[in-house]
Design a protein around this motif. Structure first.
Motif, PDB file in Angstrom:
ATOM      1  N   GLY A   1      41.355  41.583  44.292  1.00 60.24           N
ATOM      2  CA  GLY A   1      40.126  40.972  44.778  1.00 60.24           C
ATOM      3  C   GLY A   1      39.743  39.693  44.065  1.00 60.24           C
ATOM      4  N   PHE A   2      40.479  39.329  43.030  1.00 61.56           N
ATOM      5  CA  PHE A   2      40.149  38.138  42.232  1.00 61.56           C
ATOM      6  C   PHE A   2      41.169  37.030  42.441  1.00 61.56           C
ATOM      7  CE2 PHE A   2      40.353  35.592  38.351  1.00 61.56           C
ATOM      8  CZ  PHE A   2      39.026  35.239  38.190  1.00 61.56           C
ATOM      9  N   LEU A   3      42.444  37.375  42.299  1.00 59.44           N
ATOM     10  CA  LEU A   3      43.508  36.425  42.619  1.00 59.44           C
ATOM     11  C   LEU A   3      43.921  36.626  44.066  1.00 59.44           C
ATOM     12  CD1 LEU A   3      46.148  36.241  39.737  1.00 59.44           C
ATOM     13  CD2 LEU A   3      44.356  34.599  40.292  1.00 59.44           C
ATOM     14  N   GLY A   4      44.281  35.538  44.708  1.00 61.58           N
ATOM     15  CA  GLY A   4      44.763  35.634  46.077  1.00 61.58           C
ATOM     16  C   GLY A   4      45.867  34.637  46.349  1.00 61.58           C
ATOM     17  N   ASP A   5      46.746  34.961  47.271  1.00 61.10           N
ATOM     18  CA  ASP A   5      47.650  33.968  47.832  1.00 61.10           C
ATOM     19  C   ASP A   5      46.887  33.236  48.927  1.00 61.10           C
ATOM     20  OD1 ASP A   5      49.559  34.988  46.155  1.00 61.10           O
ATOM     21  OD2 ASP A   5      50.865  35.772  47.743  1.00 61.10           O
ATOM     22  N   ALA A   6      47.418  32.095  49.328  1.00 58.56           N
ATOM     23  CA  ALA A   6      46.750  31.335  50.381  1.00 58.56           C
ATOM     24  C   ALA A   6      47.775  30.711  51.316  1.00 58.56           C
ATOM     25  CB  ALA A   6      45.855  30.252  49.784  1.00 58.56           C
TER      26      ALA A   6
ATOM     27  N   GLU B   1      50.729  30.704  45.816  1.00 63.37           N
ATOM     28  CA  GLU B   1      50.539  32.031  45.261  1.00 63.37           C
ATOM     29  C   GLU B   1      49.537  32.043  44.114  1.00 63.37           C
ATOM     30  OE1 GLU B   1      54.293  33.576  44.020  1.00 63.37           O
ATOM     31  OE2 GLU B   1      55.176  33.542  46.034  1.00 63.37           O
ATOM     32  N   GLU B   2      48.823  33.158  44.010  1.00 62.53           N
ATOM     33  CA  GLU B   2      48.060  33.541  42.822  1.00 62.53           C
ATOM     34  C   GLU B   2      47.018  32.502  42.399  1.00 62.53           C
ATOM     35  OE1 GLU B   2      50.828  34.679  39.758  1.00 62.53           O
ATOM     36  OE2 GLU B   2      52.118  35.680  41.212  1.00 62.53           O
TER      37      GLU B   2
ATOM     38  N   VAL C   1      40.447  33.192  43.888  1.00 64.28           N
ATOM     39  CA  VAL C   1      39.867  32.941  45.206  1.00 64.28           C
ATOM     40  C   VAL C   1      38.691  31.969  45.125  1.00 64.28           C
ATOM     41  CG1 VAL C   1      38.707  33.993  47.174  1.00 64.28           C
ATOM     42  CG2 VAL C   1      40.665  35.149  46.132  1.00 64.28           C
ATOM     43  N   ALA C   2      37.835  32.135  44.124  1.00 62.42           N
ATOM     44  CA  ALA C   2      36.692  31.226  43.981  1.00 62.42           C
ATOM     45  C   ALA C   2      37.162  29.805  43.722  1.00 62.42           C
ATOM     46  CB  ALA C   2      35.776  31.707  42.857  1.00 62.42           C
ATOM     47  N   HIS C   3      38.209  29.654  42.935  1.00 62.29           N
ATOM     48  CA  HIS C   3      38.752  28.318  42.658  1.00 62.29           C
ATOM     49  C   HIS C   3      39.405  27.736  43.897  1.00 62.29           C
ATOM     50  CE1 HIS C   3      40.561  25.004  40.492  1.00 62.29           C
ATOM     51  NE2 HIS C   3      41.736  25.326  41.014  1.00 62.29           N
TER      52      HIS C   3
ATOM     53  N   THR D   1      43.258  33.528  53.060  1.00 62.38           N
ATOM     54  CA  THR D   1      43.419  34.153  51.753  1.00 62.38           C
ATOM     55  C   THR D   1      44.062  35.515  51.949  1.00 62.38           C
ATOM     56  OG1 THR D   1      41.215  35.181  51.790  1.00 62.38           O
ATOM     57  CG2 THR D   1      41.398  32.985  50.796  1.00 62.38           C
ATOM     58  N   VAL D   2      44.925  35.871  50.996  1.00 62.58           N
ATOM     59  CA  VAL D   2      45.604  37.162  51.033  1.00 62.58           C
ATOM     60  C   VAL D   2      45.318  37.858  49.708  1.00 62.58           C
ATOM     61  CG1 VAL D   2      47.805  38.359  51.279  1.00 62.58           C
ATOM     62  CG2 VAL D   2      47.428  36.169  52.465  1.00 62.58           C
ATOM     63  N   THR D   3      44.626  38.975  49.761  1.00 63.77           N
ATOM     64  CA  THR D   3      44.272  39.707  48.550  1.00 63.77           C
ATOM     65  C   THR D   3      44.596  41.181  48.733  1.00 63.77           C
ATOM     66  OG1 THR D   3      42.009  39.962  49.388  1.00 63.77           O
ATOM     67  CG2 THR D   3      42.396  38.147  47.852  1.00 63.77           C
TER      68      THR D   3
END
Length: 561
Positions: free
Chosen positions: A427-432, A445-446, A449-451, A469-471
């Motif tokens: 829930g914090f890091l995501g792929d995009a 990758e990685e 998400v907020a950034h 976003t992929v989480t």
């Protein structure tokens, strides 16, 4: 300028040294930062007050057993998958050394992490200076700069041996080093988890109060079960159990034997309430020791004064900002226990000052895993990519995708079935998936998400029209459901409706200009294998197709003139 030796022995001459990056602290986060800086060929130095890496772990946890799991036998050969159950290894392209080769213990001894960190530093030739304590960090304005101009000079770190280290950027990875004392009247009379004896023989027949509701409090209580006459563990609010909340910093099963003694009436108790004061019981008719006033939460706020022989504060630690001069002292947050941080782990009031390691938990406080090695190792890698992007003009690693829904779905499915980063920092890091206005699609990758939202808005990922976003996430209100209550229904593994499941599962969201347009949940799976054509891939392709992901540019659309 004097150039000092950067050997692990710590031998060097005093003088002034200039660096691009100064990393303070050679714990797991400092070593992880050093690894990426070393591989990138940057001019950096890691400084450590102790004589070896991981000084913290030579003392903590006090009872010398880690609660970070170390699962050696997984049945997987893929090193990426194996990191899902290896919570202590640091990241490296070489996949070595690994903590799993140090000990087979599932809950390993603390000394093992000390040995491992030394091995990691030596194997990768990291530039670390030991026995180097920084006494003051300042940031004087550049020579000739006008007052109020906002011009920023280098950080200047002074050490006990007279060396002055000048750095353009500072990464603080010192952890939380000062005991946190709650605002309780008489708290100074209590002992602290930091230095209280761990010898149960010293507590024979004693009445003991432990203030705190975390793992250190229950670890201490479990250690005294066989010798203390009475043990009370006290604190406000409801007790949070990790097996229900999925936050590994809440009470772990390995430390909750004390609860069994409480529920089965063995003189021990869990007190729900606030401590109003602690005082010495040395008045007329009193028998020494302490009297502690407990304001009970569940009994109409009744206050009861209870006698104890020993009172121990197991209330955690806080970040020490005392070495910073006023002009570069970072703002603090959460009862002044941690440095405040932007979505890029940067101090909001001190530009170019970044944080790594357990102190980065402010961004996912009591939700995800940034406070632990198996979380912040990925955070440090993302921080390095942010620094490379901002200061070194190195773009975030990206690969192009064929601009059609099936190709995007295949990439997403492949990643969620293998990634350890999204698994650990859920829930914090995501792929995009970055969708350009020309119909192109790129995969990164990685990214925090907020950034990601901030960086896309600022153009740091190039021209982006919309993005996915992929989480990996737990479902809404997952911590309110007893996972062992069979009367609570679960989502079927054959569901194709994109239902928000309670267990960890992939979530794909579509954004434009930072605003969410659509959301799709891939159904949860017992083996965490989301590779079914019928139940996982096809519904995702349908979702992408319905929302025109990727979109065909208007000029290239069929029939366009």
């Amino acid at each position: 300028m004097v150039t000092a030796s950067l050997s692990e022995a710590g031998g060097h001459v005093s003088g002034e040294e200039r660096l691009d990056y100064l990393v303070v602290g050679a714990g797991p986060a400092g070593l992880q930062a050093g690894y990426f800086l070393e591989r990138a060929g940057r001019k950096y130095l890691v400084v450590e007050a102790g004589e070896a890496p991981g000084t913290f772990f030579t003392r903590f946890p006090r009872h010398r057993t880690l609660i970070s799991i170390n699962k050696v036998h997984t049945g997987w050969d893929d090193p990426e998958l194996r990191l899902r159950t290896d919570w202590n290894s640091l990241l490296s392209e070489e996949h070595a050394p690994l903590f799993t080769s140090v000990t087979p213990r599932y809950f390993p001894p603390a000394d093992a992490i000390v040995d491992y960190l030394a091995d990691f530093a030596a194997t990768h030739g990291l530039r670390i200076r030991y026995n180097t304590r920084i006494t003051r960090i300042s940031r004087p304005a550049p020579e000739g700069a006008e007052a109020g101009s906002g011009a920023r000079g280098d950080f200047v770190a002074e050490t006990t041996d007279g060396t002055v280290l000048r750095a353009r950027r500072l990464i603080v990875a010192t952890g939380v080093t000062r005991p946190y004392t709650p605002p309780i009247k008489g708290a100074e009379l209590a002992e602290h988890y930091y230095d209280v004896s761990v010898d149960p023989a010293e507590f024979v027949g004693k009445r003991v109060l432990i203030v705190g509701r975390g793992n250190s409090a229950f670890e201490t209580a479990d250690n005294l079960i066989e010798t203390a006459a009475v043990i009370h563990v006290a604190g406000p609010g409801s007790l949070k159990l990790a097996w229900q909340t999925h936050f590994v910093g809440h009470l772990r099963a390995v430390n909750n034997n004390f609860l069994d003694t409480y529920q089965l009436k063995s003189q021990n108790a869990l007190l729900d309430g606030d401590i109003e004061y602690i005082r010495k019981a040395d008045g007329p008719g009193e028998n020494g020791g302490f009297l502690v006033a407990v304001k009970f939460s569940r009994v109409a706020e009744v206050v009861k004064e209870i006698p104890y022989d020993r009172v121990i504060l197991a209330t955690g630690f806080r970040f020490d900002a005392s070495i910073f001069a006023e002009e570069c002292r970072p703002e603090l947050t959460i009862k002044d226990r941690f440095p405040a941080q932007t979505e890029a782990w940067e101090s909001p009031n001190v530009p170019d000052l970044f944080f790594a390691g357990t102190i980065t938990q402010v961004l996912d406080f009591k939700k995800s895993t940034s406070g632990f090695i198996h979380g912040f190792r990925y955070g440090v890698r993302a921080l390095h990519r942010i620094l490379e992007q901002r200061y070194e003009d190195v773009p975030w690693p990206r690969r192009d995708l064929a601009p059609e829904p099936g190709a995007v779905a295949d990439e997403v499915i492949a990643r969620v079935n293998r990634t350890s980063a999204l698994w650990q920092l859920f829930g914090f890091l995501g792929d995009a998936v970055l969708l350009g206005p020309d119909g192109t699609a790129g995969y990164v990758e990685e990214v925090p998400v907020a950034h990601l939202h901030q960086a896309v808005g600022d153009g740091r990922f190039g021209e982006v029209d919309r993005y996915l976003t992929v989480t990996l996430e737990y479902g809404a209100d997952h911590d309110r459901v007893n996972p062992f209550d069979v009367s609570v229904t679960r989502v079927s593994q054959q569901s194709t409706g994109g239902i928000d499941g309670r267990y960890l599962h992939p979530v794909v969201r579509l954004f434009q200009d930072g605003k969410q347009l659509a959301e799709h949940h891939i159904t949860e799976n017992l083996e965490n294998e989301w590779d079914s054509e019928e139940f996982h891939r096809t519904p995702l392709v349908r979702f992408l197709t319905e929302h025109r992901v990727p979109a065909v540019p208007e000029a290239a659309a069929p029939g366009a003139s």
